[in-house]
Design an enzyme around this catalytic site. Structure first.
Site, PDB file in Angstrom:
ATOM      1  N   ARG A   1      55.159 -56.625  -9.384  1.00 10.72           N
ATOM      2  CA  ARG A   1      56.060 -55.468  -8.341  1.00 10.72           C
ATOM      3  C   ARG A   1      55.007 -56.143  -6.659  1.00 10.72           C
ATOM      4  O   ARG A   1      54.491 -56.038  -6.746  1.00 10.72           O
ATOM      5  CB  ARG A   1      54.734 -54.097  -8.991  1.00 10.72           C
ATOM      6  CG  ARG A   1      53.770 -54.258  -8.678  1.00 10.72           C
ATOM      7  CD  ARG A   1      53.204 -52.895  -7.486  1.00 10.72           C
ATOM      8  NE  ARG A   1      51.815 -53.527  -7.902  1.00 10.72           N
ATOM      9  CZ  ARG A   1      50.663 -53.918  -7.026  1.00 10.72           C
ATOM     10  NH1 ARG A   1      50.884 -55.433  -6.399  1.00 10.72           N
ATOM     11  NH2 ARG A   1      49.473 -53.671  -7.464  1.00 10.72           N
TER      12      ARG A   1
ATOM     13  N   LYS B   1      44.793 -48.920   0.379  1.00  8.81           N
ATOM     14  CA  LYS B   1      44.105 -49.428  -0.183  1.00  8.81           C
ATOM     15  C   LYS B   1      42.677 -50.406   1.215  1.00  8.81           C
ATOM     16  O   LYS B   1      41.988 -50.307   1.042  1.00  8.81           O
ATOM     17  CB  LYS B   1      44.365 -50.819  -0.662  1.00  8.81           C
ATOM     18  CG  LYS B   1      43.504 -51.404  -2.028  1.00  8.81           C
ATOM     19  CD  LYS B   1      43.573 -52.437  -3.230  1.00  8.81           C
ATOM     20  CE  LYS B   1      42.723 -52.661  -3.366  1.00  8.81           C
ATOM     21  NZ  LYS B   1      42.854 -53.314  -4.543  1.00  8.81           N
TER      22      LYS B   1
ATOM     23  N   ARG C   1      40.356 -47.812   2.839  1.00  9.97           N
ATOM     24  CA  ARG C   1      39.266 -48.055   1.784  1.00  9.97           C
ATOM     25  C   ARG C   1      38.409 -49.159   1.644  1.00  9.97           C
ATOM     26  O   ARG C   1      37.340 -48.793   2.050  1.00  9.97           O
ATOM     27  CB  ARG C   1      39.675 -47.745   0.238  1.00  9.97           C
ATOM     28  CG  ARG C   1      38.612 -47.182  -0.714  1.00  9.97           C
ATOM     29  CD  ARG C   1      39.896 -46.828  -2.119  1.00  9.97           C
ATOM     30  NE  ARG C   1      40.271 -47.596  -2.633  1.00  9.97           N
ATOM     31  CZ  ARG C   1      40.154 -48.486  -3.531  1.00  9.97           C
ATOM     32  NH1 ARG C   1      39.741 -48.489  -3.913  1.00  9.97           N
ATOM     33  NH2 ARG C   1      41.842 -49.135  -3.386  1.00  9.97           N
TER      34      ARG C   1
ATOM     35  N   LEU D   1      57.360 -67.503 -15.106  1.00 11.57           N
ATOM     36  CA  LEU D   1      56.749 -66.946 -16.592  1.00 11.57           C
ATOM     37  C   LEU D   1      57.294 -67.305 -17.448  1.00 11.57           C
ATOM     38  O   LEU D   1      57.562 -67.245 -18.194  1.00 11.57           O
ATOM     39  CB  LEU D   1      55.395 -66.462 -16.103  1.00 11.57           C
ATOM     40  CG  LEU D   1      54.834 -66.748 -15.160  1.00 11.57           C
ATOM     41  CD1 LEU D   1      54.331 -65.248 -14.039  1.00 11.57           C
ATOM     42  CD2 LEU D   1      53.741 -68.118 -15.561  1.00 11.57           C
TER      43      LEU D   1
ATOM     44  N   SER E   1      50.469 -47.933  -0.731  1.00  9.62           N
ATOM     45  CA  SER E   1      49.212 -48.272  -1.471  1.00  9.62           C
ATOM     46  C   SER E   1      48.342 -49.233  -0.333  1.00  9.62           C
ATOM     47  O   SER E   1      47.129 -48.970  -0.656  1.00  9.62           O
ATOM     48  CB  SER E   1      49.530 -48.630  -2.428  1.00  9.62           C
ATOM     49  OG  SER E   1      50.796 -47.700  -3.776  1.00  9.62           O
TER      50      SER E   1
ATOM     51  N   GLU F   1      47.676 -61.569  -6.786  1.00  9.84           N
ATOM     52  CA  GLU F   1      47.543 -61.132  -8.044  1.00  9.84           C
ATOM     53  C   GLU F   1      48.048 -61.587  -9.380  1.00  9.84           C
ATOM     54  O   GLU F   1      48.795 -60.654  -9.568  1.00  9.84           O
ATOM     55  CB  GLU F   1      46.201 -60.589  -7.723  1.00  9.84           C
ATOM     56  CG  GLU F   1      45.891 -59.561  -8.665  1.00  9.84           C
ATOM     57  CD  GLU F   1      45.022 -58.365  -8.550  1.00  9.84           C
ATOM     58  OE1 GLU F   1      44.039 -58.069  -7.979  1.00  9.84           O
ATOM     59  OE2 GLU F   1      45.280 -57.545  -9.051  1.00  9.84           O
TER      60      GLU F   1
ATOM     61  N   VAL G   1      60.337 -65.299 -12.681  1.00  9.19           N
ATOM     62  CA  VAL G   1      61.463 -65.879 -13.378  1.00  9.19           C
ATOM     63  C   VAL G   1      60.625 -67.388 -13.927  1.00  9.19           C
ATOM     64  O   VAL G   1      60.964 -67.975 -14.906  1.00  9.19           O
ATOM     65  CB  VAL G   1      62.645 -66.677 -12.425  1.00  9.19           C
ATOM     66  CG1 VAL G   1      63.361 -67.736 -12.923  1.00  9.19           C
ATOM     67  CG2 VAL G   1      63.735 -65.358 -12.054  1.00  9.19           C
TER      68      VAL G   1
ATOM     69  N   THR H   1      47.336 -48.659 -18.557  1.00  3.56           N
ATOM     70  CA  THR H   1      48.392 -47.457 -18.445  1.00  3.56           C
ATOM     71  C   THR H   1      47.534 -47.051 -18.181  1.00  3.56           C
ATOM     72  O   THR H   1      47.815 -46.375 -16.798  1.00  3.56           O
ATOM     73  CB  THR H   1      49.885 -48.325 -19.050  1.00  3.56           C
ATOM     74  OG1 THR H   1      49.541 -50.061 -19.080  1.00  3.56           O
ATOM     75  CG2 THR H   1      51.090 -47.986 -18.449  1.00  3.56           C
TER      76      THR H   1
HETATM   77  P1  0O2 Z   1      47.715 -50.800  -8.310  1.00  2.00           P
HETATM   78  O1  0O2 Z   1      48.132 -49.453  -8.128  1.00  2.00           O
HETATM   79  O2  0O2 Z   1      47.866 -51.680  -9.763  1.00  2.00           O
HETATM   80  O3  0O2 Z   1      47.573 -51.296  -7.386  1.00  2.00           O
HETATM   81  P2  0O2 Z   1      39.276 -52.262  -6.117  1.00  2.00           P
HETATM   82  O4  0O2 Z   1      38.211 -53.097  -5.697  1.00  2.00           O
HETATM   83  O5  0O2 Z   1      37.971 -52.337  -7.336  1.00  2.00           O
HETATM   84  O6  0O2 Z   1      39.604 -51.265  -5.818  1.00  2.00           O
HETATM   85  P3  0O2 Z   1      40.021 -55.121  -5.889  1.00  2.00           P
HETATM   86  O7  0O2 Z   1      38.723 -55.623  -5.446  1.00  2.00           O
HETATM   87  O8  0O2 Z   1      40.852 -55.314  -4.748  1.00  2.00           O
HETATM   88  O9  0O2 Z   1      40.194 -53.621  -6.309  1.00  2.00           O
HETATM   89  O10 0O2 Z   1      40.465 -55.798  -7.047  1.00  2.00           O
HETATM   90  P4  0O2 Z   1      39.942 -55.806  -8.313  1.00  2.00           P
HETATM   91  O11 0O2 Z   1      38.971 -54.465  -9.421  1.00  2.00           O
HETATM   92  O12 0O2 Z   1      39.606 -56.727  -9.265  1.00  2.00           O
HETATM   93  O13 0O2 Z   1      41.786 -55.801  -8.715  1.00  2.00           O
HETATM   94  C1  0O2 Z   1      42.656 -54.707  -8.899  1.00  2.00           C
HETATM   95  C2  0O2 Z   1      43.315 -54.289  -9.498  1.00  2.00           C
HETATM   96  O14 0O2 Z   1      43.225 -54.743 -10.986  1.00  2.00           O
HETATM   97  C3  0O2 Z   1      43.783 -52.865  -9.151  1.00  2.00           C
HETATM   98  O15 0O2 Z   1      44.989 -52.821  -8.255  1.00  2.00           O
HETATM   99  C4  0O2 Z   1      44.469 -52.822 -10.644  1.00  2.00           C
HETATM  100  O16 0O2 Z   1      45.456 -53.079 -10.904  1.00  2.00           O
HETATM  101  C5  0O2 Z   1      43.504 -53.330 -11.598  1.00  2.00           C
HETATM  102  N1  0O2 Z   1      42.441 -52.661 -11.974  1.00  2.00           N
HETATM  103  C6  0O2 Z   1      41.020 -52.425 -11.773  1.00  2.00           C
HETATM  104  N2  0O2 Z   1      40.241 -51.866 -12.755  1.00  2.00           N
HETATM  105  C7  0O2 Z   1      40.886 -51.417 -12.801  1.00  2.00           C
HETATM  106  C8  0O2 Z   1      40.323 -49.706 -13.538  1.00  2.00           C
HETATM  107  O17 0O2 Z   1      38.945 -50.095 -14.177  1.00  2.00           O
HETATM  108  N3  0O2 Z   1      41.483 -49.026 -14.342  1.00  2.00           N
HETATM  109  C9  0O2 Z   1      42.615 -49.822 -14.112  1.00  2.00           C
HETATM  110  N4  0O2 Z   1      43.766 -49.519 -14.878  1.00  2.00           N
HETATM  111  N5  0O2 Z   1      43.190 -50.639 -13.756  1.00  2.00           N
HETATM  112  C10 0O2 Z   1      42.523 -51.898 -12.633  1.00  2.00           C
HETATM  113  P5  0O2 Z   1      44.887 -51.496  -8.153  1.00  2.00           P
HETATM  114  O18 0O2 Z   1      44.992 -51.684  -6.353  1.00  2.00           O
HETATM  115  O19 0O2 Z   1      43.477 -50.285  -8.095  1.00  2.00           O
HETATM  116  O20 0O2 Z   1      45.793 -50.604  -7.330  1.00  2.00           O
END
Ligand code: 0O2
Ligand code: 0O2
Length: 210
Positions: free
Chosen positions: A44, A54, A57, A22, A50, A138, A20, A151
């Site tokens: 979201r 995560k 992982r 932004l 997920s 984030e 809202v 995407t």
């Molecule tokens: P979702 O489905 O979008 O929620 P990492 O260790 O890289 O997995 P980290 O350390 O939490 O993740 O942080 P990062 O990489 O700064 O940012 C995480 C989010 O950035 C991701 O969330 C994605 O939304 C986006 N992102 C980062 N790298 C990529 C990439 O190579 N491709 C795409 N399409 N998006 C990316 P999640 O949890 O992966 O997924």
């Protein structure tokens, strides 16, 4: 299940409130007839499955999720031009209703996958019946070209469960370069595009008043 609902409730509230706020910024720009650096805003809360994936992982114990998983709540601002990202970043830094705790520039330093975006981690205060609760959000800021690429790459990553075949990986890296060039080309004709959009917006506004 009830535990998850309780845990995620403030994150849902944070995402809703930020959307809202932004979108309100966009409206203010439009009303003042200035070029808006915000094209659209989405948001979201990460699905529970997920979050669990995560956390496992990244070896995050489930009782440390709130401190260590920074993207349970995610908000995305899409801009038209790369230059708009800097404007949005400044705007976010200057806000008083939350704190920026971290910034990651994946535009100057793109990821090996080809991913480009500007990330800001916010500490956002949510008002609950038990008092104020700070949650991490984030915020991803990217152009429409960056968003298009991310995407599509995201859905491929999902399809191949993270193991994208080498030839597709290479095509994705090449298309990331093309998206970068598209952003550069658009930057060059930015003033032209802005003027054209202002004329269209003014005409629409006039049409509404008639
Ligand atoms: P979702 O489905 O979008 O929620 P990492 O260790 O890289 O997995 P980290 O350390 O939490 O993740 O942080 P990062 O990489 O700064 O940012 C995480 C989010 O950035 C991701 O969330 C994605 O939304 C986006 N992102 C980062 N790298 C990529 C990439 O190579 N491709 C795409 N399409 N998006 C990316 P999640 O949890 O992966 O997924
Ligand atoms: P309008 O009238 O479409 O401009 P919600 O919270 O229900 O409003 P939610 O569930 O977050 O929205 O939806 P979503 O799918 O994340 O989309 C959020 C907003 O972004 C919607 O606008 C979409 O129209 C807009 N949007 C999504 N993708 C694109 C896109 O590729 N281009 C453009 N220009 N807009 C997009 P609104 O606010 O509902 O209003």
């Amino acid at each position: 299940m009830r535990k998850w609902e309780i845990l995620l409730a403030p994150y849902n509230q944070a995402v809703d409130e930020l959307k809202v706020k932004l979108r309100g910024v966009r409206e203010q720009y439009l009303k003042s007839s200035k070029h808006t650096p915000i094209e659209f805003v989405t948001g979201r809360v990460k699905p529970i499955s997920s979050i669990i994936d995560k956390a496992s992982r990244k070896n995050i114990p489930l009782d440390r999720l709130e401190q260590e998983l920074q993207d349970i709540a995610g908000v995305r601002i899409i801009t038209q031009f790369v230059e708009d990202i800097e404007t949005v970043v400044e705007l976010i830094r200057n806000r008083k209703d939350f704190e920026v705790v971290e910034e990651i520039n994946y535009i100057s330093e793109k990821k090996p996958s080809g991913y480009r975006s500007y990330h800001m981690i916010l500490k956002y205060p949510v008002q609950t019946i038990d008092g104020e609760k700070n949650v991490l959000v984030e915020l991803q800021i990217r152009t429409m070209a960056m968003n298009f690429w991310a995407t599509i790459e995201h859905s491929l990553r999902y399809k191949y469960r993270g193991e994208i075949p080498q030839d597709i990986l290479m095509k994705l890296q090449r298309s990331s370069e093309v998206a970068f060039l598209l952003d550069e080309e658009m930057s060059i004709i930015r003033e032209e595009v802005r003027e054209a959009q202002q004329i269209v917006t003014a005409k629409e506004e006039q049409g509404r008043k008639l």
